[in-house]
Write an enzyme that holds these catalytic residues in place. Structure first.
Site, mmCIF file in Angstrom:
data_model
loop_
_atom_site.group_PDB
_atom_site.id
_atom_site.type_symbol
_atom_site.label_atom_id
_atom_site.label_comp_id
_atom_site.label_asym_id
_atom_site.label_seq_id
_atom_site.Cartn_x
_atom_site.Cartn_y
_atom_site.Cartn_z
ATOM 1 N N ASP A 102 -48.479 -37.776 93.382
ATOM 2 C CA ASP A 102 -49.166 -36.450 93.175
ATOM 3 C C ASP A 102 -49.847 -35.999 91.716
ATOM 4 O O ASP A 102 -51.454 -35.991 91.806
ATOM 5 C CB ASP A 102 -47.708 -35.318 93.090
ATOM 6 C CG ASP A 102 -48.545 -33.670 94.146
ATOM 7 O OD1 ASP A 102 -49.775 -34.071 94.965
ATOM 8 O OD2 ASP A 102 -47.222 -33.247 93.668
ATOM 9 N N ASP A 158 -39.929 -35.714 102.801
ATOM 10 C CA ASP A 158 -39.473 -34.693 102.895
ATOM 11 C C ASP A 158 -39.692 -33.387 102.045
ATOM 12 O O ASP A 158 -40.528 -33.487 101.541
ATOM 13 C CB ASP A 158 -38.114 -35.342 102.030
ATOM 14 C CG ASP A 158 -38.354 -34.912 101.299
ATOM 15 O OD1 ASP A 158 -38.969 -34.964 100.036
ATOM 16 O OD2 ASP A 158 -37.214 -33.597 100.308
HETATM 17 P P1 IMP Z 1 -45.622 -37.050 91.244
HETATM 18 O O1 IMP Z 1 -44.920 -36.935 90.269
HETATM 19 O O2 IMP Z 1 -46.121 -35.124 91.029
HETATM 20 O O3 IMP Z 1 -47.028 -38.038 91.705
HETATM 21 O O4 IMP Z 1 -44.693 -36.277 92.641
HETATM 22 C C1 IMP Z 1 -44.359 -37.357 92.919
HETATM 23 C C2 IMP Z 1 -42.740 -36.688 93.717
HETATM 24 O O5 IMP Z 1 -43.739 -35.927 94.478
HETATM 25 C C3 IMP Z 1 -43.593 -38.404 95.138
HETATM 26 O O6 IMP Z 1 -42.714 -39.281 94.394
HETATM 27 C C4 IMP Z 1 -42.656 -37.204 95.924
HETATM 28 O O7 IMP Z 1 -41.494 -37.335 96.648
HETATM 29 C C5 IMP Z 1 -43.257 -35.824 96.026
HETATM 30 N N1 IMP Z 1 -44.104 -35.194 96.502
HETATM 31 C C6 IMP Z 1 -45.321 -35.172 96.208
HETATM 32 N N2 IMP Z 1 -46.319 -34.545 97.048
HETATM 33 C C7 IMP Z 1 -45.147 -34.805 98.263
HETATM 34 C C8 IMP Z 1 -45.523 -33.627 99.161
HETATM 35 O O8 IMP Z 1 -46.703 -33.797 99.884
HETATM 36 N N3 IMP Z 1 -44.750 -34.356 100.485
HETATM 37 C C9 IMP Z 1 -43.560 -34.272 99.579
HETATM 38 N N4 IMP Z 1 -43.189 -34.909 98.830
HETATM 39 C C10 IMP Z 1 -44.251 -34.892 97.267
#
Ligand code: IMP
Ligand code: MG
Length: 178
Positions: A102, A158
């Site tokens: 994300d 989730d």
């Molecule tokens: P990042 O550090 O922002 O890249 O987030 C990564 C983590 O956030 C992922 O491994 C997910 O656990 C959670 N995450 C990000 N987007 C979503 C979503 O749309 N649905 C559920 N979990 C998400």
């Protein structure tokens, strides 16, 4: 299923299965004689990892790591490893298996962390990529789907620990608390 949220089907299970077959072909080709260590990122990647390894048909080991991100406070998200990879990493061909990238903060922190343990190689396989939200650059070596900027659940993902068990990927309806 909890009925508080309206869910819109985004990726049906047949399309997920096709993507996994494609990814397995690529990974098998690259890791045939490398006996890779696959590291699943808890908890979201557990369904994806389970389906992926059953298609790989090469020697490999499996371990897990748990990462927590706190992003309550403004711009800087803090990322913490809450469960370490237990198997030896040094000299292994490590493939990290993520549910979704994300902002990229969690994954880039984890990759840096693992790189310090001196693997022979380190690559990333992610089922989903939400590039519109990226804050930290992350190279995804094996990718299932690029997805829009919506909150997704199911197939391991989730919303407040709900919906991980759904066999397909759904988007929460806008204005529904996602
Ligand atoms: P990042 O550090 O922002 O890249 O987030 C990564 C983590 O956030 C992922 O491994 C997910 O656990 C959670 N995450 C990000 N987007 C979503 C979503 O749309 N649905 C559920 N979990 C998400
Ligand atoms: Mg995750």
């Amino acid at each position: 299923m909890d009925s508080r949220h309206k869910l819109e089907l985004l990726i049906p299970r047949e399309e997920i299965a096709q993507a996994i077959s494609r990814l397995a072909t690529e990974i098998r080709r690259d890791y045939q004689r490398k006996a890779p260590l696959l590291v699943g990122v808890l908890r979201g990647a557990f369904v994806f990892l389970a389906d992926l390894v059953r298609e790989l048909e090469i020697p490999l080991s499996i371990d897990f790591v748990e990462v927590e991100s706190y992003r309550a406070t403004t711009s800087m998200g803090v990322v913490r490893i809450t469960h370490e990879v237990s198997l030896p990493v040094q000299g292994r061909h490590v493939l990290v298996v993520e549910d979704i990238v994300d902002t990229g903060r969690t994954t880039s922190h984890l990759l840096e962390h693992l790189r310090r343990r001196e693997p022979a190689s380190l690559r990333l396989c992610a089922l989903l990529d939400k590039p519109s939200r990226r804050e930290v650059p992350v190279t995804i070596d094996y990718l299932g789907f690029t997805v829009p900027d919506r909150f997704l659940v199911g197939y391991g993902l989730d919303m407040d620990q709900q919906y991980r068990q759904l066999p397909a990927i759904y988007a929460l309806e806008e204005g529904d608390g996602g």
